[in-house]
Design a protein around this motif. Structure first.
Motif, mmCIF file in Angstrom:
data_model
loop_
_atom_site.group_PDB
_atom_site.id
_atom_site.type_symbol
_atom_site.label_atom_id
_atom_site.label_comp_id
_atom_site.label_asym_id
_atom_site.label_seq_id
_atom_site.Cartn_x
_atom_site.Cartn_y
_atom_site.Cartn_z
ATOM 1 N N GLU A 241 0.802 -1.212 0.000
ATOM 2 C CA GLU A 241 0.000 0.000 0.000
ATOM 3 C C GLU A 241 0.840 1.270 0.000
ATOM 4 O O GLU A 241 0.307 2.357 -0.151
ATOM 5 C CB GLU A 241 -0.925 0.016 1.232
ATOM 6 C CG GLU A 241 -2.099 -0.910 1.111
ATOM 7 C CD GLU A 241 -3.045 -0.504 -0.012
ATOM 8 O OE1 GLU A 241 -3.389 0.691 -0.114
ATOM 9 O OE2 GLU A 241 -3.427 -1.374 -0.796
ATOM 10 N N LEU A 242 2.145 1.134 0.197
ATOM 11 C CA LEU A 242 3.010 2.309 0.299
ATOM 12 C C LEU A 242 3.739 2.576 -1.015
ATOM 13 O O LEU A 242 4.232 1.660 -1.664
ATOM 14 C CB LEU A 242 4.035 2.119 1.418
ATOM 15 C CG LEU A 242 3.473 1.959 2.818
ATOM 16 C CD1 LEU A 242 4.607 1.764 3.813
ATOM 17 C CD2 LEU A 242 2.615 3.132 3.207
ATOM 18 N N ILE A 243 3.804 3.847 -1.376
ATOM 19 C CA ILE A 243 4.496 4.281 -2.583
ATOM 20 C C ILE A 243 5.668 5.162 -2.149
ATOM 21 O O ILE A 243 5.464 6.118 -1.403
ATOM 22 C CB ILE A 243 3.553 5.083 -3.497
ATOM 23 C CG1 ILE A 243 2.428 4.183 -3.993
ATOM 24 C CG2 ILE A 243 4.313 5.709 -4.645
ATOM 25 C CD1 ILE A 243 1.401 4.913 -4.807
ATOM 26 N N PRO A 244 6.879 4.861 -2.591
ATOM 27 C CA PRO A 244 8.023 5.713 -2.238
ATOM 28 C C PRO A 244 7.856 7.124 -2.808
ATOM 29 O O PRO A 244 7.170 7.344 -3.815
ATOM 30 C CB PRO A 244 9.215 5.013 -2.887
ATOM 31 C CG PRO A 244 8.745 3.650 -3.246
ATOM 32 C CD PRO A 244 7.274 3.722 -3.407
ATOM 33 N N GLU A 245 8.500 8.058 -2.169
ATOM 34 C CA GLU A 245 8.438 9.464 -2.558
ATOM 35 C C GLU A 245 8.754 9.673 -4.047
ATOM 36 O O GLU A 245 8.059 10.412 -4.736
ATOM 37 C CB GLU A 245 9.422 10.229 -1.688
ATOM 38 C CG GLU A 245 9.579 11.676 -1.994
ATOM 39 C CD GLU A 245 10.617 12.305 -1.098
ATOM 40 O OE1 GLU A 245 10.324 13.368 -0.569
ATOM 41 O OE2 GLU A 245 11.723 11.729 -0.946
ATOM 42 N N ALA A 246 9.776 9.018 -4.554
ATOM 43 C CA ALA A 246 10.169 9.176 -5.961
ATOM 44 C C ALA A 246 9.071 8.683 -6.896
ATOM 45 O O ALA A 246 8.808 9.308 -7.937
ATOM 46 C CB ALA A 246 11.465 8.436 -6.238
ATOM 47 N N GLN A 247 8.412 7.600 -6.534
ATOM 48 C CA GLN A 247 7.329 7.085 -7.377
ATOM 49 C C GLN A 247 6.116 8.024 -7.348
ATOM 50 O O GLN A 247 5.470 8.241 -8.365
ATOM 51 C CB GLN A 247 6.921 5.688 -6.920
ATOM 52 C CG GLN A 247 5.917 5.032 -7.844
ATOM 53 C CD GLN A 247 5.574 3.611 -7.408
ATOM 54 O OE1 GLN A 247 6.181 3.064 -6.487
ATOM 55 N NE2 GLN A 247 4.595 3.037 -8.065
ATOM 56 N N TYR A 248 5.827 8.599 -6.188
ATOM 57 C CA TYR A 248 4.743 9.576 -6.098
ATOM 58 C C TYR A 248 5.039 10.782 -6.991
ATOM 59 O O TYR A 248 4.161 11.258 -7.713
ATOM 60 C CB TYR A 248 4.542 10.023 -4.647
ATOM 61 C CG TYR A 248 3.661 11.221 -4.497
ATOM 62 C CD1 TYR A 248 2.305 11.153 -4.799
ATOM 63 C CD2 TYR A 248 4.169 12.441 -4.072
ATOM 64 C CE1 TYR A 248 1.482 12.269 -4.677
ATOM 65 C CE2 TYR A 248 3.362 13.547 -3.943
ATOM 66 C CZ TYR A 248 2.031 13.462 -4.236
ATOM 67 O OH TYR A 248 1.222 14.562 -4.126
ATOM 68 N N ASN B 299 9.084 16.717 -10.241
ATOM 69 C CA ASN B 299 10.360 16.190 -9.768
ATOM 70 C C ASN B 299 10.295 16.033 -8.249
ATOM 71 O O ASN B 299 9.420 16.579 -7.587
ATOM 72 C CB ASN B 299 11.546 17.044 -10.219
ATOM 73 C CG ASN B 299 11.529 18.437 -9.655
ATOM 74 O OD1 ASN B 299 11.205 18.642 -8.484
ATOM 75 N ND2 ASN B 299 11.878 19.414 -10.468
ATOM 76 N N ILE B 300 11.227 15.296 -7.719
ATOM 77 C CA ILE B 300 11.192 14.961 -6.301
ATOM 78 C C ILE B 300 11.354 16.202 -5.420
ATOM 79 O O ILE B 300 10.773 16.292 -4.344
ATOM 80 C CB ILE B 300 12.238 13.874 -5.971
ATOM 81 C CG1 ILE B 300 11.925 13.243 -4.627
ATOM 82 C CG2 ILE B 300 13.639 14.429 -6.022
ATOM 83 C CD1 ILE B 300 12.598 11.920 -4.428
ATOM 84 N N ARG B 301 12.111 17.166 -5.880
ATOM 85 C CA ARG B 301 12.296 18.399 -5.090
ATOM 86 C C ARG B 301 10.975 19.150 -4.947
ATOM 87 O O ARG B 301 10.685 19.712 -3.881
ATOM 88 C CB ARG B 301 13.373 19.279 -5.731
ATOM 89 C CG ARG B 301 13.729 20.475 -4.903
ATOM 90 C CD ARG B 301 14.400 20.062 -3.592
ATOM 91 N NE ARG B 301 14.534 21.231 -2.752
ATOM 92 C CZ ARG B 301 14.032 21.334 -1.526
ATOM 93 N NH1 ARG B 301 13.380 20.341 -0.980
ATOM 94 N NH2 ARG B 301 14.191 22.430 -0.841
#
Length: 69
Positions: A6-13, A20-22
């Motif tokens: 159920e969890l999505i890493p920050e980069a995938q979000y 972009n991640i920033r």
């Protein structure tokens, strides 16, 4: 319950939202965006939290003044 599915890493979000991640990190620092979970130094988002946040962003388009009926 396998919560990892159920969890999505920050980069995938960031990728899913086309940013972009920033930008995602700035959004989080301003306390905007969906709720997140921090495990150690890593940040994750629940799929349900992302979906709910997106639904909360939905806006109804107002009708143009003077339009025909």
């Amino acid at each position: 319950m396998d919560f990892r599915s159920e969890l999505i890493p920050e980069a995938q979000y960031a990728e899913l939202t086309g940013r972009n991640i920033r930008s995602v990190q700035r959004e989080r620092a301003r306390r905007e965006g969906p709720a997140f979970i921090r495990i150690g130094r890593k940040v994750y988002y629940r799929k349900a939290a992302i979906e709910q946040w997106l639904l909360d962003q939905e806006q109804v388009q107002p009708r143009a003044a003077g339009g025909s009926r």
